[in-house]
Design an enzyme around this catalytic site. Structure first.
Site, PDB file in Angstrom:
ATOM      1  N   LYS A 279       0.937  -1.234   0.037  1.00 25.47           N
ATOM      2  CA  LYS A 279      -0.108   0.074   0.072  1.00 25.47           C
ATOM      3  C   LYS A 279       0.749   1.251   0.093  1.00 25.47           C
ATOM      4  O   LYS A 279       0.622   2.164  -0.808  1.00 25.47           O
ATOM      5  CB  LYS A 279      -0.839   0.005   1.162  1.00 25.47           C
ATOM      6  CG  LYS A 279      -1.936  -1.145   0.989  1.00 25.47           C
ATOM      7  CD  LYS A 279      -2.859  -1.356   2.551  1.00 25.47           C
ATOM      8  CE  LYS A 279      -3.728  -2.469   2.310  1.00 25.47           C
ATOM      9  NZ  LYS A 279      -4.697  -2.724   3.410  1.00 25.47           N
TER      10      LYS A 279
ATOM     11  N   GLN B  14      -4.314  -1.914   9.640  1.00 23.67           N
ATOM     12  CA  GLN B  14      -4.252  -3.290   8.834  1.00 23.67           C
ATOM     13  C   GLN B  14      -4.878  -4.085  10.107  1.00 23.67           C
ATOM     14  O   GLN B  14      -4.562  -4.264  11.045  1.00 23.67           O
ATOM     15  CB  GLN B  14      -3.040  -3.361   8.602  1.00 23.67           C
ATOM     16  CG  GLN B  14      -2.667  -4.636   7.654  1.00 23.67           C
ATOM     17  CD  GLN B  14      -3.575  -4.452   6.121  1.00 23.67           C
ATOM     18  OE1 GLN B  14      -3.569  -3.664   5.763  1.00 23.67           O
ATOM     19  NE2 GLN B  14      -4.020  -5.868   5.637  1.00 23.67           N
TER      20      GLN B  14
ATOM     21  N   ASP C 165     -10.647   2.454   4.266  1.00 24.50           N
ATOM     22  CA  ASP C 165     -11.210   1.174   4.286  1.00 24.50           C
ATOM     23  C   ASP C 165     -12.794   1.105   4.140  1.00 24.50           C
ATOM     24  O   ASP C 165     -13.251  -0.226   3.661  1.00 24.50           O
ATOM     25  CB  ASP C 165     -10.853   0.583   5.339  1.00 24.50           C
ATOM     26  CG  ASP C 165      -9.314  -0.120   5.177  1.00 24.50           C
ATOM     27  OD1 ASP C 165      -9.251  -0.755   4.169  1.00 24.50           O
ATOM     28  OD2 ASP C 165      -8.564  -0.151   5.964  1.00 24.50           O
TER      29      ASP C 165
HETATM   30  N1  GUN Z   1      -6.782  -7.140   6.268  1.00 27.68           N
HETATM   31  C1  GUN Z   1      -7.601  -7.752   5.239  1.00 27.68           C
HETATM   32  N2  GUN Z   1      -7.923  -7.161   4.433  1.00 27.68           N
HETATM   33  C2  GUN Z   1      -7.892  -5.692   4.583  1.00 27.68           C
HETATM   34  C3  GUN Z   1      -8.142  -4.517   4.181  1.00 27.68           C
HETATM   35  O1  GUN Z   1      -8.563  -4.325   3.291  1.00 27.68           O
HETATM   36  N3  GUN Z   1      -7.931  -3.414   4.819  1.00 27.68           N
HETATM   37  C4  GUN Z   1      -7.314  -3.632   6.014  1.00 27.68           C
HETATM   38  N4  GUN Z   1      -7.117  -2.320   6.923  1.00 27.68           N
HETATM   39  N5  GUN Z   1      -7.035  -4.573   6.565  1.00 27.68           N
HETATM   40  C5  GUN Z   1      -7.145  -5.702   6.142  1.00 27.68           C
END
Ligand code: GUN
Length: 292
Positions: free
Chosen positions: A52, A96, A119
């Site tokens: 990211k 995350q 998100d």
């Molecule tokens: N863990 C698995 N997928 C995601 C996501 O799309 N965003 C975040 N923040 N954590 C995750």
């Protein structure tokens, strides 16, 4: 059978965003800035967050990575989120997941300012999404919609079966596919661990979204000829023949399912790449439409 090339489509989305960010900069406007919080050292989470941050740099966004030890206290994490909420230079915040046991995920998600929740996990965003109002759409379902749109896959009137009811993929996906939108209008069945006759239900599906997190779960005997299969799984499976000591497996038994499909996403190179592109799209929206 056609492969839905997530890397290719993600690159198109990112190129488009890069052009738009260059325009923002040329106009003297704000550069989108994403803050990512990573708790602990989970290998998969490390990889996703690194990806990211790298993608932000590629398209000209600013990013800030904030790390905490695995044993961080919940209040410390919540305090950091409040600080980021109040920092006008930060446009998007992501924490995350998953988080260690001492931290209540729900509290963390509820603390992120709705307008910075790129998100799309905050209940206010999910509530708006369900009602068809402008909202941040969770990145994985959003990425899947962008993929369906890119390949002009007809969804109207189709039977979509979503396997897995997580708050971040399966449940929002099932809602989005049922909505009255160009990538919706499906009749949706949401399946989970208590579903009976899963195989029979899957055999009726025109579109299957496998998002249950069990490697190679979906096999050819569960898939109708000509179905569209979207594989959300990305599980690390021990494999000593690989340099890293593991292989990445999807929720679909690709070799045996692919020949039956009209379209299928590979793993890697399918949904995963689109998730990041969709997150970037949400971060751009955070700057340009800061009313979400
Ligand atoms: N863990 C698995 N997928 C995601 C996501 O799309 N965003 C975040 N923040 N954590 C995750």
């Amino acid at each position: 059978m056609q492969i839905l090339d997530g890397r290719l489509v993600a690159q198109t989305v990112k190129n488009d965003l890069k052009e738009k960010v260059d325009i923002l900069k040329a106009q003297g406007k704000k550069t989108p800035h994403l803050a990512a919080i990573l708790v602990g050292n989970n290998g998969a989470s490390e990889t996703y967050v690194a990806s990211k941050v790298k993608t932000c740099a590629e398209i000209g966004f600013h990013s800030t990575l904030i790390r905490f030890e695995e044993d961080v206290e919940e209040r410390v994490l919540l305090q950091k989120i409040q600080e980021l909420n109040n920092n006008t230079d930060i446009d998007g915040i992501l924490v995350q997941l998953p988080l260690p046991k001492q931290i209540a995920e729900e509290k963390v998600i509820n603390t992120i300012a709705v307008e910075k929740d790129v998100d799309g996990f905050h209940p206010a965003n999910l509530g708006k999404m369900i009602q068809g109002q402008a909202a941040y759409i969770p990145a994985t379902p959003y990425g899947i919609l962008l993929l369906l749109e890119h390949y002009h896959i007809e969804t109207k009137g189709k039977h979509a079966v979503v396997i897995g009811r997580s708050n971040i993929v399966g449940r929002p996906m099932s809602i989005l596919l049922s909505q009255n939108t160009p990538t919706g209008n499906c009749t949706v069945t949401l399946c989970h661990s208590h579903t009976r006759n899963l195989r029979d239900i899957c055999l009726q599906a025109d579109i299957i979204v496998a998002a249950l997190g069990k490697p190679e779960f979906l096999t050819a005997d569960m898939v109708k000829e000509g179905a569209v299969v979207i594989d959300v799984g990305i599980t690390r499976v021990k494999d000593d023949s690989k340099k890293k000591g593991y292989a990445i497996k999807g929720d679909v038994h690709y070799e045996n399912v692919a020949p039956k499909c009209s379209y299928i996403t590979p793993v890697p190179g399918g949904v995963g790449a689109m998730t990041i592109a969709a997150l970037m799209q949400n971060t751009y929206l955070a700057v340009t439409q800061n009313k979400l």
